[in-house]
Motif scaffolding. Structure first.
Motif, PDB file in Angstrom:
ATOM      1  N   TYR A  29       0.860  -1.316   0.002  1.00  0.00           N
ATOM      2  CA  TYR A  29      -0.128   0.034  -0.038  1.00  0.00           C
ATOM      3  C   TYR A  29       0.952   1.236   0.031  1.00  0.00           C
ATOM      4  O   TYR A  29       0.454   2.201  -0.408  1.00  0.00           O
ATOM      5  N   LEU A  30       1.921   1.237   0.692  1.00  0.00           N
ATOM      6  CA  LEU A  30       2.802   2.115   0.939  1.00  0.00           C
ATOM      7  C   LEU A  30       3.498   2.546  -0.648  1.00  0.00           C
ATOM      8  O   LEU A  30       3.546   3.699  -1.162  1.00  0.00           O
ATOM      9  N   GLN A  39      -2.819   2.806   6.481  1.00  0.00           N
ATOM     10  CA  GLN A  39      -3.276   3.334   7.913  1.00  0.00           C
ATOM     11  C   GLN A  39      -4.003   1.994   8.318  1.00  0.00           C
ATOM     12  O   GLN A  39      -4.028   1.667   9.400  1.00  0.00           O
ATOM     13  N   TRP A  40      -5.025   1.257   7.805  1.00  0.00           N
ATOM     14  CA  TRP A  40      -5.820   0.457   8.067  1.00  0.00           C
ATOM     15  C   TRP A  40      -4.872  -0.784   8.558  1.00  0.00           C
ATOM     16  O   TRP A  40      -5.264  -1.370   9.462  1.00  0.00           O
ATOM     17  N   HIS A  63       8.966  -1.305  15.496  1.00  0.00           N
ATOM     18  CA  HIS A  63       9.980  -0.483  14.708  1.00  0.00           C
ATOM     19  C   HIS A  63       9.265  -0.239  13.298  1.00  0.00           C
ATOM     20  O   HIS A  63       9.567   0.856  12.603  1.00  0.00           O
ATOM     21  N   ASN A  64       8.734  -1.337  12.738  1.00  0.00           N
ATOM     22  CA  ASN A  64       7.944  -0.893  11.233  1.00  0.00           C
ATOM     23  C   ASN A  64       6.775   0.030  11.613  1.00  0.00           C
ATOM     24  O   ASN A  64       6.555   0.758  10.558  1.00  0.00           O
ATOM     25  N   ILE A  65       6.086  -0.066  12.571  1.00  0.00           N
ATOM     26  CA  ILE A  65       5.018   0.930  12.713  1.00  0.00           C
ATOM     27  C   ILE A  65       5.569   2.472  12.820  1.00  0.00           C
ATOM     28  O   ILE A  65       4.856   3.360  12.219  1.00  0.00           O
ATOM     29  N   LEU A  71       7.128   7.934   7.415  1.00  0.00           N
ATOM     30  CA  LEU A  71       7.004   8.269   6.092  1.00  0.00           C
ATOM     31  C   LEU A  71       5.651   9.122   5.818  1.00  0.00           C
ATOM     32  O   LEU A  71       5.580   9.838   5.042  1.00  0.00           O
ATOM     33  N   ILE A  72       4.819   8.960   6.732  1.00  0.00           N
ATOM     34  CA  ILE A  72       3.540   9.704   6.604  1.00  0.00           C
ATOM     35  C   ILE A  72       3.637  11.187   7.342  1.00  0.00           C
ATOM     36  O   ILE A  72       2.808  11.900   7.622  1.00  0.00           O
TER      37      ILE A  72
END
Length: 195
Positions: A29-30, A39-40, A63-65, A71-72
């Protein structure tokens, strides 16, 4: 594919596989610039984090979150999740990786003093990260003389690391050559005895 896998893993209750599917979907999605869908995925991952018992997996998830929020451009959420990941980092490599990402976030957000205040936590085992961050911080502060000195130290360490790697490779190749040469000489000696 990830949607199908997510359905199957949801039906079987396999949390770790669901987390993996959602993380992969998040990446897709990114790349496709689908912010709402991304975001979902993050919302689902945050919910699932409550069910994860393995601290290494939970640290990686946080970490990934944090990376997603960076990024946003949601710096406060990113900061929050990096700090959660830091609190769960068990070994020095995980800790350094997350700390370095947090420092990078602070530099990105022009919070230079914050970045500088935690950069010292990178241990001697992580000199490359320390000097790279110190250089970037000095440059942002406008202390160009210090930045030059730090980048020079960084380059010396890089050179020595590469030199060590090359020396090990050369020694390994020499060892293989010597063994091959000995085998060849042994075969030659046996051949002379036969004749």
């Amino acid at each position: 594919y990830y949607h199908k896998a997510l359905k199957v893993n949801s039906a079987t209750g396999n949390v770790e596989s669901q987390v993996s599917n959602l993380t992969n979907l998040l990446g897709v999605y990114l790349m496709e610039d689908k912010a709402d869908s991304a975001q979902w995925c993050v919302d689902q991952l945050v919910e699932m984090s409550k069910m994860i018992k393995d601290t290494v997996r939970l640290r990686n998830l946080y970490h990934n979150i944090a990376v997603f929020y960076k990024l946003i451009h949601n710096v406060s959420q990113s900061d929050n999740y990096y700090n959660l990941a830091l609190s769960m980092s068990k070994d020095s490599l995980q800790y350094a990786e997350t700390l370095n990402s947090l420092i990078d976030l602070y530099i990105y957000n022009q919070e230079i003093e914050k970045a500088d205040s935690i950069n010292h936590k990178l241990t001697k085992n992580h000199d490359l990260l320390y000097y790279n961050n110190s250089y970037r911080i000095a440059k942002k502060k406008g202390d160009y003389q210090k930045a030059i000195s730090l980048v020079e130290r960084y380059m010396v360490i890089c050179d020595s690391v590469y030199e060590d790697i090359y020396n090990k490779d050369i020694l390994e190749l020499q060892k293989k050559y010597d063994i091959t040469n000995l085998k060849y000489q042994s075969v030659q000696a046996k051949t002379k005895w036969i004749i």
